[in-house]
Design an enzyme around this catalytic site. Sequence first.
Site, PDB file in Angstrom:
ATOM      1  N   LYS A 198       0.863  -1.189   0.000  1.00  0.00           N
ATOM      2  CA  LYS A 198       0.000   0.000   0.000  1.00  0.00           C
ATOM      3  C   LYS A 198       0.892   1.229   0.000  1.00  0.00           C
ATOM      4  O   LYS A 198       1.805   1.348   0.819  1.00  0.00           O
ATOM      5  CB  LYS A 198      -0.860  -0.015   1.276  1.00  0.00           C
TER       6      LYS A 198
HETATM    7  O1  G3P Z   1      -8.477   1.574   4.817  1.00  0.00           O
HETATM    8  C1  G3P Z   1      -8.766   2.867   5.151  1.00  0.00           C
HETATM    9  C2  G3P Z   1      -9.679   2.939   6.313  1.00  0.00           C
HETATM   10  O2  G3P Z   1      -9.183   2.181   7.342  1.00  0.00           O
HETATM   11  C3  G3P Z   1      -9.967   4.337   6.804  1.00  0.00           C
HETATM   12  O3  G3P Z   1     -11.156   4.277   7.455  1.00  0.00           O
HETATM   13  O4  G3P Z   1     -12.921   4.965   8.964  1.00  0.00           O
HETATM   14  O5  G3P Z   1     -10.567   5.753   9.353  1.00  0.00           O
HETATM   15  O6  G3P Z   1     -11.895   6.652   7.488  1.00  0.00           O
HETATM   16  P1  G3P Z   1     -11.654   5.496   8.373  1.00  0.00           P
END
Ligand code: G3P
Length: 217
Positions: free
Chosen positions: A83
Amino acid sequence: MKFFVDTADTAEIADLAATGMVDGVTTNPSLIKKSGRDIMEVTKEICGLTEGPVSAEVVALDHETMMKEAEVLRKIADNVCIKVPLTIDGLKTCKALTGEGTMVNVTLCFSANQALLAAKAGASFISPFVGRHDDNGLDGMTLIEDIRLIYDNYAFDTEILVASIRHPIHVLESARIGADVATMPPAVIRNLFKHVLTDKGIEGFLKDWADTGQNIG
Ligand code: G3P
């Protein structure tokens, strides 16, 4: 549509993998911190819980050091997907790694133009963050629609991996648009199974079945 689990919690991954609905896993530095585990150790364990791609994120900001970190991470297992952030150095690294046959997931995507650049860099996956888009008063699903249209216009192979998913409607809308993958926190995957009328229906059937006094087998 493929379902990835967005967590570094190996107990959750193992439990959800048993449903047969897990096609891969995504992690990031925040999820590794949340797991409290060593990145090499936990990523290796996760790679053993699914045959699908497991995204492990580099933390360097320059191309040269990203390549060094990628070299370490990709040795963990064959299903490691590197990534990288959507920056100039991230896309340089993406082009170099995919040129060597390594899977790359380009993360932190917030515009269709960024997604176009990632596809031109040969990314295996692009991760647009719909939840964070919504958090900032923008419509995350419009971003997915635009990326789908552009990728189809030019027949790019890059798969649209919808990330930062917060609820089942994000999954529904992603499927309607034709996204390739949705990566979700474990709780969102479990909520996909739920429907109050399914529960009510089971309750009714079991009550009526009990009234018959019969058994099967
Ligand atoms: O993979 C990206 C994800 O983990 C981000 O999620 O909920 O932190 O925006 P969030």
